[in-house]
Design a protein around this motif. Structure first.
Motif, PDB file in Angstrom:
ATOM      1  N   PRO A   1       0.531  -1.169  -0.013  1.00  0.00           N
ATOM      2  CA  PRO A   1      -0.004  -0.058   0.197  1.00  0.00           C
ATOM      3  C   PRO A   1       0.901   1.331   0.059  1.00  0.00           C
ATOM      4  CG  PRO A   1      -0.855  -1.500   1.496  1.00  0.00           C
ATOM      5  CD  PRO A   1       0.271  -2.167   1.003  1.00  0.00           C
ATOM      6  N   ILE A   2       1.911   1.200   0.494  1.00  0.00           N
ATOM      7  CA  ILE A   2       2.673   2.459   0.782  1.00  0.00           C
ATOM      8  C   ILE A   2       3.309   2.860  -0.676  1.00  0.00           C
ATOM      9  CG2 ILE A   2       5.210   1.503   1.155  1.00  0.00           C
ATOM     10  CD1 ILE A   2       5.214   3.685   3.346  1.00  0.00           C
ATOM     11  N   TYR A   3       3.419   1.957  -1.558  1.00  0.00           N
ATOM     12  CA  TYR A   3       3.898   2.391  -2.957  1.00  0.00           C
ATOM     13  C   TYR A   3       2.923   2.897  -3.628  1.00  0.00           C
ATOM     14  CZ  TYR A   3       7.640  -0.584  -1.318  1.00  0.00           C
ATOM     15  OH  TYR A   3       8.870  -0.979  -0.781  1.00  0.00           O
ATOM     16  N   MET A   4       1.563   2.765  -3.307  1.00  0.00           N
ATOM     17  CA  MET A   4       0.322   3.353  -4.028  1.00  0.00           C
ATOM     18  C   MET A   4       0.405   4.748  -4.158  1.00  0.00           C
ATOM     19  SD  MET A   4      -3.179   4.286  -4.142  1.00  0.00           S
ATOM     20  CE  MET A   4      -4.435   4.001  -5.324  1.00  0.00           C
ATOM     21  N   GLU A   5       0.100   5.324  -5.213  1.00  0.00           N
ATOM     22  CA  GLU A   5       0.333   6.772  -5.562  1.00  0.00           C
ATOM     23  C   GLU A   5      -0.674   7.819  -4.528  1.00  0.00           C
ATOM     24  OE1 GLU A   5      -1.129   7.658  -9.536  1.00  0.00           O
ATOM     25  OE2 GLU A   5      -3.304   6.999  -9.260  1.00  0.00           O
ATOM     26  N   CYS A   6      -1.770   7.189  -4.069  1.00  0.00           N
ATOM     27  CA  CYS A   6      -2.401   8.053  -2.997  1.00  0.00           C
ATOM     28  C   CYS A   6      -1.714   7.747  -1.384  1.00  0.00           C
ATOM     29  CB  CYS A   6      -3.945   7.502  -3.065  1.00  0.00           C
ATOM     30  SG  CYS A   6      -4.414   7.839  -4.716  1.00  0.00           S
ATOM     31  N   SER A   7      -0.713   6.871  -1.350  1.00  0.00           N
ATOM     32  CA  SER A   7      -0.434   6.755   0.156  1.00  0.00           C
ATOM     33  C   SER A   7      -0.045   8.088   0.817  1.00  0.00           C
ATOM     34  CB  SER A   7       0.802   5.768   0.061  1.00  0.00           C
ATOM     35  OG  SER A   7       1.894   6.501  -0.588  1.00  0.00           O
ATOM     36  N   GLY A   8       0.349   8.946   0.232  1.00  0.00           N
ATOM     37  CA  GLY A   8       0.646  10.204   1.108  1.00  0.00           C
ATOM     38  C   GLY A   8      -0.746  10.834   1.700  1.00  0.00           C
ATOM     39  N   LYS A   9      -1.761  10.788   0.900  1.00  0.00           N
ATOM     40  CA  LYS A   9      -2.890  11.224   1.489  1.00  0.00           C
ATOM     41  C   LYS A   9      -3.576  10.247   2.517  1.00  0.00           C
ATOM     42  CE  LYS A   9      -6.761  10.119  -1.051  1.00  0.00           C
ATOM     43  NZ  LYS A   9      -7.738  10.054  -2.028  1.00  0.00           N
ATOM     44  N   HIS A  10      -3.500   9.153   2.407  1.00  0.00           N
ATOM     45  CA  HIS A  10      -3.895   8.101   3.337  1.00  0.00           C
ATOM     46  C   HIS A  10      -3.014   8.129   4.614  1.00  0.00           C
ATOM     47  CE1 HIS A  10      -6.679   5.333   1.149  1.00  0.00           C
ATOM     48  NE2 HIS A  10      -6.350   6.258  -0.066  1.00  0.00           N
ATOM     49  N   ALA A  11      -1.818   8.401   4.463  1.00  0.00           N
ATOM     50  CA  ALA A  11      -0.937   8.674   5.678  1.00  0.00           C
ATOM     51  C   ALA A  11      -1.341   9.877   6.500  1.00  0.00           C
ATOM     52  CB  ALA A  11       0.752   8.712   5.314  1.00  0.00           C
ATOM     53  N   ALA A  12      -1.622  10.806   5.790  1.00  0.00           N
ATOM     54  CA  ALA A  12      -1.985  12.186   6.298  1.00  0.00           C
ATOM     55  C   ALA A  12      -3.495  12.037   7.031  1.00  0.00           C
ATOM     56  CB  ALA A  12      -2.161  13.168   5.223  1.00  0.00           C
ATOM     57  N   MET A  13      -4.257  11.332   6.461  1.00  0.00           N
ATOM     58  CA  MET A  13      -5.621  11.109   7.098  1.00  0.00           C
ATOM     59  C   MET A  13      -5.510  10.450   8.304  1.00  0.00           C
ATOM     60  SD  MET A  13      -8.168   9.874   3.734  1.00  0.00           S
ATOM     61  CE  MET A  13      -8.589  10.938   2.459  1.00  0.00           C
ATOM     62  N   LEU A  14      -4.720   9.362   8.109  1.00  0.00           N
ATOM     63  CA  LEU A  14      -4.274   8.556   9.444  1.00  0.00           C
ATOM     64  C   LEU A  14      -3.465   9.424  10.657  1.00  0.00           C
ATOM     65  CD1 LEU A  14      -2.906   4.966   7.877  1.00  0.00           C
ATOM     66  CD2 LEU A  14      -4.905   5.423   9.289  1.00  0.00           C
ATOM     67  N   VAL A  15      -2.657  10.354  10.171  1.00  0.00           N
ATOM     68  CA  VAL A  15      -2.126  11.321  11.315  1.00  0.00           C
ATOM     69  C   VAL A  15      -3.228  12.012  11.710  1.00  0.00           C
ATOM     70  CG1 VAL A  15      -0.654  13.353  11.467  1.00  0.00           C
ATOM     71  CG2 VAL A  15       0.135  11.188  10.090  1.00  0.00           C
ATOM     72  N   ALA A  16      -4.164  12.613  10.930  1.00  0.00           N
ATOM     73  CA  ALA A  16      -5.110  13.452  11.644  1.00  0.00           C
ATOM     74  C   ALA A  16      -6.073  12.479  12.503  1.00  0.00           C
ATOM     75  CB  ALA A  16      -6.168  13.881  10.479  1.00  0.00           C
ATOM     76  N   CYS A  17      -6.395  11.270  12.366  1.00  0.00           N
ATOM     77  CA  CYS A  17      -7.065  10.554  13.216  1.00  0.00           C
ATOM     78  C   CYS A  17      -6.189  10.298  14.382  1.00  0.00           C
ATOM     79  CB  CYS A  17      -7.445   9.256  12.435  1.00  0.00           C
ATOM     80  SG  CYS A  17      -8.334   8.860  10.990  1.00  0.00           S
ATOM     81  N   GLN A  18      -5.162   9.671  14.497  1.00  0.00           N
ATOM     82  CA  GLN A  18      -4.301   9.801  15.612  1.00  0.00           C
ATOM     83  C   GLN A  18      -4.437  10.974  16.561  1.00  0.00           C
ATOM     84  OE1 GLN A  18      -3.414   6.894  16.636  1.00  0.00           O
ATOM     85  NE2 GLN A  18      -1.168   6.645  16.780  1.00  0.00           N
ATOM     86  N   GLN A  19      -3.997  12.208  15.705  1.00  0.00           N
ATOM     87  CA  GLN A  19      -3.983  13.390  16.495  1.00  0.00           C
ATOM     88  C   GLN A  19      -5.496  13.597  17.160  1.00  0.00           C
ATOM     89  OE1 GLN A  19      -1.486  15.592  16.410  1.00  0.00           O
ATOM     90  NE2 GLN A  19      -2.306  17.092  17.722  1.00  0.00           N
ATOM     91  N   ASN A  20      -6.741  13.251  16.470  1.00  0.00           N
ATOM     92  CA  ASN A  20      -7.765  13.519  16.967  1.00  0.00           C
ATOM     93  C   ASN A  20      -8.526  12.240  18.062  1.00  0.00           C
ATOM     94  OD1 ASN A  20      -8.869  16.397  16.198  1.00  0.00           O
ATOM     95  ND2 ASN A  20      -7.907  15.466  14.291  1.00  0.00           N
ATOM     96  N   GLY A  21      -7.624  11.389  18.181  1.00  0.00           N
ATOM     97  CA  GLY A  21      -8.254  10.171  18.889  1.00  0.00           C
ATOM     98  C   GLY A  21      -9.381   9.499  18.159  1.00  0.00           C
ATOM     99  N   TRP A  22      -9.485   9.670  17.058  1.00  0.00           N
ATOM    100  CA  TRP A  22     -10.502   8.991  15.945  1.00  0.00           C
ATOM    101  C   TRP A  22      -9.947   7.660  15.757  1.00  0.00           C
ATOM    102  CZ3 TRP A  22     -10.363  13.728  12.263  1.00  0.00           C
ATOM    103  CH2 TRP A  22     -11.559  14.762  12.952  1.00  0.00           C
ATOM    104  N   ALA A  23     -10.916   6.736  15.485  1.00  0.00           N
ATOM    105  CA  ALA A  23     -10.327   5.147  15.108  1.00  0.00           C
ATOM    106  C   ALA A  23      -9.416   5.149  14.003  1.00  0.00           C
ATOM    107  CB  ALA A  23     -11.587   4.373  15.065  1.00  0.00           C
ATOM    108  N   LEU A  24      -8.473   4.335  13.838  1.00  0.00           N
ATOM    109  CA  LEU A  24      -7.729   4.424  12.743  1.00  0.00           C
ATOM    110  C   LEU A  24      -8.460   3.116  11.707  1.00  0.00           C
ATOM    111  CD1 LEU A  24      -4.181   4.064  13.999  1.00  0.00           C
ATOM    112  CD2 LEU A  24      -5.419   6.135  13.390  1.00  0.00           C
TER     113      LEU A  24
END
Length: 330
Positions: free
Chosen positions: A132-155
């Motif tokens: 998944p990390i090589y997929m062209e959208c992985s940066g967007k997905h990683a950023a989404m996960l960072v926001a979830c972690q920051q806010n205590g939202w489920a990954l």
């Protein structure tokens, strides 16, 4: 089924010429907004809904950044990228995940090889496999996960439309475009994608690209940081040899292509183009966008002429140039 615009609603935007013979034609629709958001030009149907595809990434990135994930510079650029998977791109994605203490296994985008051939060949030689990390959208997905972690939202389930993050993204999209989506679907990477008009898309991109990082309003500050990051890190947005990166680095535009013939481009003065090639082929999209911006006086036509040969628009025969792909709207 929600209907989008049809062939009858479209106009010719570009042609492919081989040896003086018009071999193919690309039809579609396009809109140009001026510095104050006024419609300077409308070609074809610019009010029917379209899926922005990866041209939605700037709105997703703003939502992530406004949710407490303080991304700056290349980190912000990778959040809005359709990257080619070079080692430098993957380092950025892994850096986002590592600093937020999010495991790489949390990425919910599909496994893929890098689009960059050199990066792909290196992985093959090492005996690696798709991920998944090589997929062209992985940066967007990683950023989404960072926001979830920051806010205590489920990954887990962060791509579900009912997830707090996806609700935030939809709110940002509606706020910047001034439209409520008429339909929603699943993008190629698994994230929700929402149907809006080319007019709304252009309006939203114009607002992001002209936002200032010193704005008194938090969401526009983040949009300003994103606009600065994209213009300063064009290589991140796509990759070596890709039109988006070349145009951003050379002309300073805010530019983002999307699957199925979507392209948005905004000059520093706010003049913005949004277009869709009806057959879904992106090969002429950058040329059309640049031509429309030049027509509007937002960029120099001489700069466009110098840049076009680098965008893969030459038609060859027997290894020699015999024609070109060029804008042909009237």
């Amino acid at each position: 089924m929600t209907e989008t615009f049809t062939v009858d609603d479209s106009v010719e935007l570009a042609i492919v010429e081989r040896s003086g013979f018009v071999e193919s034609r690309h039809a579609g629709s396009a809109i140009v907004l001026g510095t104050n958001g006024e419609v300077l030009r409308a070609l074809g149907d610019v009010t029917s809904p379209i899926f922005p595809r990866s041209a939605m990434k700037p709105f997703q990135a703003v939502a992530v950044m406004a949710s407490g994930a303080a991304l700056r510079g290349a980190d912000a650029a990778i959040a809005t990228a359709s990257h080619s998977g070079t080692a430098a791109h993957i380092d950025l994605v892994r850096g986002l995940l590592s600093r937020a203490q999010v495991p790489e296994t949390a990425l919910a985008c599909p496994a893929a090889w890098p689009n960059d051939s050199a990066a792909r060949d290196t992985l093959v030689r090492l005996g690696a496999s798709t991920a998944p990390i090589y997929m062209e959208c992985s940066g967007k997905h990683a950023a989404m996960l960072v926001a979830c972690q920051q806010n205590g939202w489920a990954l887990e389930g962060y791509l579900d439309p009912s997830h707090p993050l996806q609700k935030r993204i939809l709110d940002v999209l509606e706020r910047f475009t001034g439209e409520r989506p008429v339909a929603s679907g699943v993008d190629g990477c698994g994230a929700p994608v929402h149907a809006i008009s080319l007019t709304g898309l252009a309006r939203g991109i114009a607002r992001i690209s002209t936002s200032k990082s010193n704005s008194p309003f938090a969401i526009y500050r983040e949009a300003g940081f994103l606009a600065e990051a994209v213009r300063a890190n064009g290589w991140v947005v796509a990759g070596p040899g890709h039109s988006d990166s070349i145009v951003i680095d050379r002309l300073g535009l805010f530019m983002k292509g999307g699957a199925e013939g979507i392209m948005v481009a905004a000059a520093e003065n706010g003049t913005t183009v949004a277009l869709k090639i009806l057959d879904g082929n992106l090969r002429a999209a950058a040329a059309v966008a640049l031509s429309l911006l030049a027509d509007a006086g937002a960029i120099a036509r001489t700069d466009v002429a110098e840049l076009l040969p680098e965008l893969g628009l030459t038609v060859t025969g027997g290894g020699l140039p015999v024609g070109e792909i060029r804008a042909s709207y009237v």
